[in-house]
Scaffold this active site. Structure first.
Site, PDB file in Angstrom:
ATOM      1  CB  SER A 266       1.650  28.418  -8.264  1.00 57.72           C
ATOM      2  OG  SER A 266       1.072  28.129  -9.269  1.00 57.72           O
ATOM      3  CE  LYS A 267      -0.248  24.576  -2.028  1.00 61.59           C
ATOM      4  NZ  LYS A 267      -1.041  24.370  -0.766  1.00 61.59           N
ATOM      5  NE  ARG A 268      -4.142  27.922  -9.179  1.00 60.46           N
ATOM      6  CZ  ARG A 268      -3.698  29.162  -9.340  1.00 60.46           C
ATOM      7  NH1 ARG A 268      -3.599  29.499 -10.612  1.00 60.46           N
ATOM      8  NH2 ARG A 268      -3.242  29.845  -8.357  1.00 60.46           N
TER       9      ARG A 268
END
Ligand code: GLU
Length: 513
Positions: A266-268
């Site tokens: 994910s982006k995180r």
């Protein structure tokens, strides 16, 4: 169908920076198109105005350019025969298709308000059912299938807000053939009557996507696995619009997984785990938060592209290093795997290291000179080339060169404290003194000569060469590790090496007394 020119598209929505999974989708489309001698297009899918993020479109274009995977038609790359390539600019052309579906009875108007939809959702969930708007629930909602014809007419004429929904059949198997997954079969009772069009004249993703793929003569839809659940709906739309004979072939690419394989990357994850998940740095226009990018971290675009190509695809042999041209000639959808591809940050660095080593010393010198100039370094080009030859063996990135090899251009300011603590004593100091004097007298100051003199001096002073080798390195470079020691000595030259030994003796002696 067989004789159509291959045309594929990358169709991102400008809702934020392009994630590396998106870049991989673009890359596979590019490779597939090139391999088949076809066209690769960029289409911007911006029908969802609520999710529009300023700067995202420019970011997508810049990222594709940096990677060297440029579309032949599309936003930012020049218009082709199917311009415009931004869905918001194509808005007027979608209504006719929504009307065609209404006329053929494959779509209907729905007038339910937000509250009514919410109420239905609660009612269905309370009864343990799904809250989908479908063949069953639509019967108790406000739409052109349940309301009298004149009421529908009157609502439309009075300008009441509506949506157009697809009428999913109640009991039918919908089959999708996927080039990677084979046949995917979904029962229509699992599908819902998705909104296709809204009274403000804007289509939703589903309608716009199908209409554009059809009008742009797309032959293959290569996209991420997250779109697989939409594929049965798309197949029905092709059928209802009468376009089945030119329906593109589908290929849904495997997910990119976190390094431990647990879930989607994910982006995180990137900043949490210390590696970028974006090709370029991105500054959020609202929060101003900065997410790191491969370009800014110092990756070469060809290394980055090579790494991405292998996330979900493999060649026929064990080869791992490919130029873009080689990827084009090797690529095939048959060797794209169904299973998710684990992202490996260490392997990513390895790719850059390989590309760094593949670059010639001259090329790297050219790339490094701006940084050296900015630091005010004055050195002959030939000298820099030789330093680069030694430094590049030790690094993964060009931006590490200075910390790995600044000593080629300036004297060390400090000496590795661990080595000094362990190795600096009266006898090693005596050795360094002897060595300095011996070097002063040495006429041919080559790697070979300095190494044998080093050994001879160690023998003479009765100290093991192994005891003082690293200390000697620290005295001239400040660092505990580095390239081949005596090659480094040869390049620095007699005057400099002698000067540095003298400096080390002064500084270290002072510290110890
Ligand atoms: N606009 C969709 C996206 O953002 C495109 C999906 C597709 O390629 O059909 O990924």
């Amino acid at each position: 169908m067989e004789n159509r020119r291959v045309r594929v598209r990358f169709a991102p929505s400008p809702t934020g920076p392009l994630h590396i999974g998106g870049v991989r989708t673009a890359l596979y489309n590019y490779l597939f198109a090139k391999k088949q001698g076809g066209d690769f297009l960029l289409r911007i899918e911006d029908t969802d105005q609520d999710r529009f993020v300023p700067g995202a479109e420019a970011y997508i274009i810049e990222a594709l350019k940096w990677c060297g995977i440029c579309p032949v038609e599309g936003v930012g790359f020049g218009d082709g025969p199917h311009a415009p390539y931004r869905q918001s600019e194509r808005k007027p052309m979608y209504r006719a298709y929504a009307e065609q579906l209404l006329k053929s009875g494959n779509a209907y108007y729905a007038f339910d308000t937000k509250d009514e939809l919410e109420e239905m959702r609660k009612r269905m969930e309370a009864g343990g059912g799904t809250s989908a708007y479908n063949a069953i629930t639509r019967q108790s909602m406000k739409n052109s299938l349940t309301l009298p014809e004149d009421e529908v007419k009157q609502r439309l004429e009075s300008g009441q807000a509506y949506v157009v929904r697809i009428k999913i059949p109640r009991n039918e198997e919908v089959r999708v053939q996927d080039l990677i997954r084979g046949w995917v079969v979904v029962h229509s009772s699992q599908m819902d009557d998705k909104v296709l069009f809204k009274s403000d004249g804007m289509p939703t993703y589903h309608l716009a996507n199908i209409v554009d793929d059809y009008t742009m003569q797309i032959t293959h839809v290569i996209r991420g696995e997250e779109w697989l659940p939409s594929a049965p709906l798309h197949v029905l739309l092709y059928r209802y619009l009468g376009w089945e004979s030119v329906m593109p072939q589908f290929a849904h690419l495997p997910l990119l997984l976190k390094p431990d394989g647990n879930g989607k990357l994910s982006k995180r994850d990137g900043d949490r785990l210390g590696f970028p998940v974006f090709p370029l740095e991105w500054r959020d226009p609202v929060t101003k938060e900065v997410s790191s990018g491969y370009r800014e971290r110092g990756y070469f675009p060809d290394a980055f592209v090579n790494m991405l190509a292998l996330l979900g695809w493999h060649s026929s042999g064990n080869q791992e290093l490919f130029t873009l041209e080689e990827l084009v000639s090797e690529f095939s959808l048959e060797r794209v795997s169904k299973a998710g591809a684990k992202f490996d940050p260490e392997k990513t660095k390895w790719f850059n290291q390989q590309y760094l080593r593949k670059r010639t010393d001259e090329e790297l010198t050219e790339l490094w000179i701006p940084e050296l100039n900015a630091k005010g370094v004055k050195a002959e080009r030939g000298y820099i080339v030789k330093a680069v030859r030694l430094i590049k063996e030790k690094g993964n990135f060009l931006n590490e060169f200075w910390s790995l090899g600044s000593y080629f251009f300036e004297r060390p300011e400090k000496y590795d404290p661990e080595v000094i603590k362990k190795r600096w004593n009266d006898s090693s100091m005596g050795f360094i003194k002897e060595l300095k004097e011996a070097f002063e007298k040495l006429e041919v100051f080559t790697a070979l000569e300095t190494e044998s003199l080093f050994k001879a001096t160690a023998e003479k002073t009765g100290i093991g060469a192994g005891q003082v080798m690293q200390l000697f390195r620290v005295c001239i470079s400040g660092l505990a590790g580095g390239p081949a020691l005596f090659e480094m000595v040869e390049l620095l030259g007699k005057q400099e090496v002698v000067g540095r030994l003298e400096m080390a003796l002064n500084q270290l002696e002072r510290k110890h007394s």
